[in-house]
Motif scaffolding. Structure first.
Motif, PDB file in Angstrom:
ATOM      1  N   GLY A  87     -63.618   1.055   6.991  1.00  0.00           N
ATOM      2  CA  GLY A  87     -62.185   1.314   7.023  1.00  0.00           C
ATOM      3  C   GLY A  87     -61.730   1.922   8.329  1.00  0.00           C
ATOM      4  N   ARG A  88     -60.417   2.114   8.445  1.00  0.00           N
ATOM      5  CA  ARG A  88     -59.844   2.731   9.629  1.00  0.00           C
ATOM      6  C   ARG A  88     -60.144   4.232   9.652  1.00  0.00           C
ATOM      7  NH1 ARG A  88     -53.758   1.652   8.790  1.00  0.00           N
ATOM      8  NH2 ARG A  88     -54.436   2.506   6.777  1.00  0.00           N
ATOM      9  N   LYS A  89     -59.941   4.852  10.800  1.00  0.00           N
ATOM     10  CA  LYS A  89     -60.218   6.274  10.919  1.00  0.00           C
ATOM     11  C   LYS A  89     -59.401   7.080   9.918  1.00  0.00           C
ATOM     12  CE  LYS A  89     -60.402  10.150  14.157  1.00  0.00           C
ATOM     13  NZ  LYS A  89     -60.259  10.607  15.565  1.00  0.00           N
ATOM     14  N   ALA A  90     -58.128   6.705   9.740  1.00  0.00           N
ATOM     15  CA  ALA A  90     -57.287   7.435   8.781  1.00  0.00           C
ATOM     16  C   ALA A  90     -57.848   7.340   7.373  1.00  0.00           C
ATOM     17  CB  ALA A  90     -55.863   6.880   8.824  1.00  0.00           C
ATOM     18  N   ASP A  91     -58.439   6.172   7.040  1.00  0.00           N
ATOM     19  CA  ASP A  91     -59.044   6.004   5.712  1.00  0.00           C
ATOM     20  C   ASP A  91     -60.263   6.907   5.560  1.00  0.00           C
ATOM     21  OD1 ASP A  91     -57.170   4.018   5.111  1.00  0.00           O
ATOM     22  OD2 ASP A  91     -58.432   2.448   5.989  1.00  0.00           O
ATOM     23  N   LEU A  92     -61.053   7.003   6.620  1.00  0.00           N
ATOM     24  CA  LEU A  92     -62.254   7.841   6.564  1.00  0.00           C
ATOM     25  C   LEU A  92     -61.875   9.313   6.396  1.00  0.00           C
ATOM     26  CD1 LEU A  92     -64.436   6.245   9.413  1.00  0.00           C
ATOM     27  CD2 LEU A  92     -64.059   5.463   7.064  1.00  0.00           C
ATOM     28  N   VAL A  93     -60.880   9.739   7.162  1.00  0.00           N
ATOM     29  CA  VAL A  93     -60.417  11.130   7.063  1.00  0.00           C
ATOM     30  C   VAL A  93     -59.912  11.420   5.657  1.00  0.00           C
ATOM     31  CG1 VAL A  93     -58.631  12.747   7.833  1.00  0.00           C
ATOM     32  CG2 VAL A  93     -59.876  11.385   9.508  1.00  0.00           C
ATOM     33  N   ASP A  94     -59.123  10.516   5.115  1.00  0.00           N
ATOM     34  CA  ASP A  94     -58.569  10.706   3.780  1.00  0.00           C
ATOM     35  C   ASP A  94     -59.673  10.735   2.729  1.00  0.00           C
ATOM     36  OD1 ASP A  94     -56.107  10.780   2.043  1.00  0.00           O
ATOM     37  OD2 ASP A  94     -57.069   8.998   1.213  1.00  0.00           O
ATOM     38  N   ARG A  95     -60.689   9.889   2.915  1.00  0.00           N
ATOM     39  CA  ARG A  95     -61.806   9.821   1.962  1.00  0.00           C
ATOM     40  C   ARG A  95     -62.595  11.126   1.950  1.00  0.00           C
ATOM     41  NH1 ARG A  95     -64.558   4.776   3.550  1.00  0.00           N
ATOM     42  NH2 ARG A  95     -62.534   3.902   2.922  1.00  0.00           N
ATOM     43  N   ILE A  96     -62.867  11.656   3.143  1.00  0.00           N
ATOM     44  CA  ILE A  96     -63.614  12.915   3.237  1.00  0.00           C
ATOM     45  C   ILE A  96     -62.799  14.068   2.672  1.00  0.00           C
ATOM     46  CG2 ILE A  96     -64.581  14.611   4.839  1.00  0.00           C
ATOM     47  CD1 ILE A  96     -65.239  12.252   6.707  1.00  0.00           C
TER      48      ILE A  96
END
Length: 237
Positions: free
Chosen positions: A215-224
């Motif tokens: 996923g995109r960086k924003a998706d990774l941040v949101d997931r974490i």
């Protein structure tokens, strides 16, 4: 240090939170102090220029949605737990406080979580207040959940006049207080995650938690962030 009528101190920051409730005269005094603090932060571009521009816009011209809260109560404030730093709190003389969290380049989901976090913190600090929350982004001003019903609430030792047409009341005494430790996760964790690189920092965290790394960086941040929030992991590992 300045004082209100009964000798209690008025402060503009969160390190020593001001007393509550206040009447309109006391709120005007607090508004002046908070605006002085705001002007100092905005002049220095703290925490960042884009966020300062958003907040300055509503300080210069309060949006129609926020007109029920005409007084700036706190600016860049710290809960007594020293976890996180909220952006702004507006107030009215009917017992209402409104958290405003501003983010220019963060997803709406992130800033919404921040607003809810500080709404809970502010309710703990001021259990007798009716606390609502809102967000301010490049898209404009939005209420969290729904626009709060503006109703008069009796204020002890307060000489406020109550309008006749506002006599409908909403009971908030049974409001459930947050439990557990997950809600204490400091929202500044979002900023920390967003400053990380994808391959060397974010993906290793995702693998550590057993989460997807695509996923995109924003998706990774949101997931974490979502995982840490639900698991009560304050600030990661």
């Amino acid at each position: 240090m300045q004082f209100i009528n009964d000798g209690r101190p008025i402060t503009s920051s969160g390190s020593e939170l001001p007393p509550w409730p206040m009447d309109s005269i006391q709120l005007k005094e607090q508004d002046a102090l908070a605006r002085q603090r705001a002007s100092e932060f905005i002049a220095r571009g703290i925490p960042n220029r884009n966020e300062c521009d958003l907040l300055k816009a509503i300080l210069d011209d309060i949006p129609a949605e926020l007109e029920e809260f005409p007084f700036l109560f706190l600016y860049e404030w710290n809960p007594s737990t020293s976890i996180g730093q909220g952006d702004a709190v507006f107030a009215n003389d009917r017992g209402g406080l409104c958290v405003v969290e501003a983010k220019a380049k963060t997803s709406k989901a992130h800033v919404t979580r921040q607003a809810k976090f500080y709404q809970k913190r502010l309710q703990v600090e001021y259990p007798d207040a009716s606390v609502s929350s809102s967000i301010l982004t490049n898209s404009g001003f939005d209420w969290i959940d729904e626009r709060p019903a503006q109703v008069p609430r009796p204020l002890p030792s307060c000489a406020c006049a109550v309008k006749e047409e506002d006599k409908s009341s909403e009971d908030t005494q049974g409001e459930e207080k947050p439990t557990g430790e997950s809600w204490l996760l400091a929202p500044s964790r979002v900023d920390q995650l967003e400053s990380m690189t994808v391959e060397k920092e974010l993906k290793p965290i995702l693998r550590h938690y057993g989460l997807m790394v695509s996923g995109r960086k924003a998706d990774l941040v949101d997931r974490i962030y979502s995982h840490e929030l639900s698991a009560g992991v304050a600030g990661g590992f």
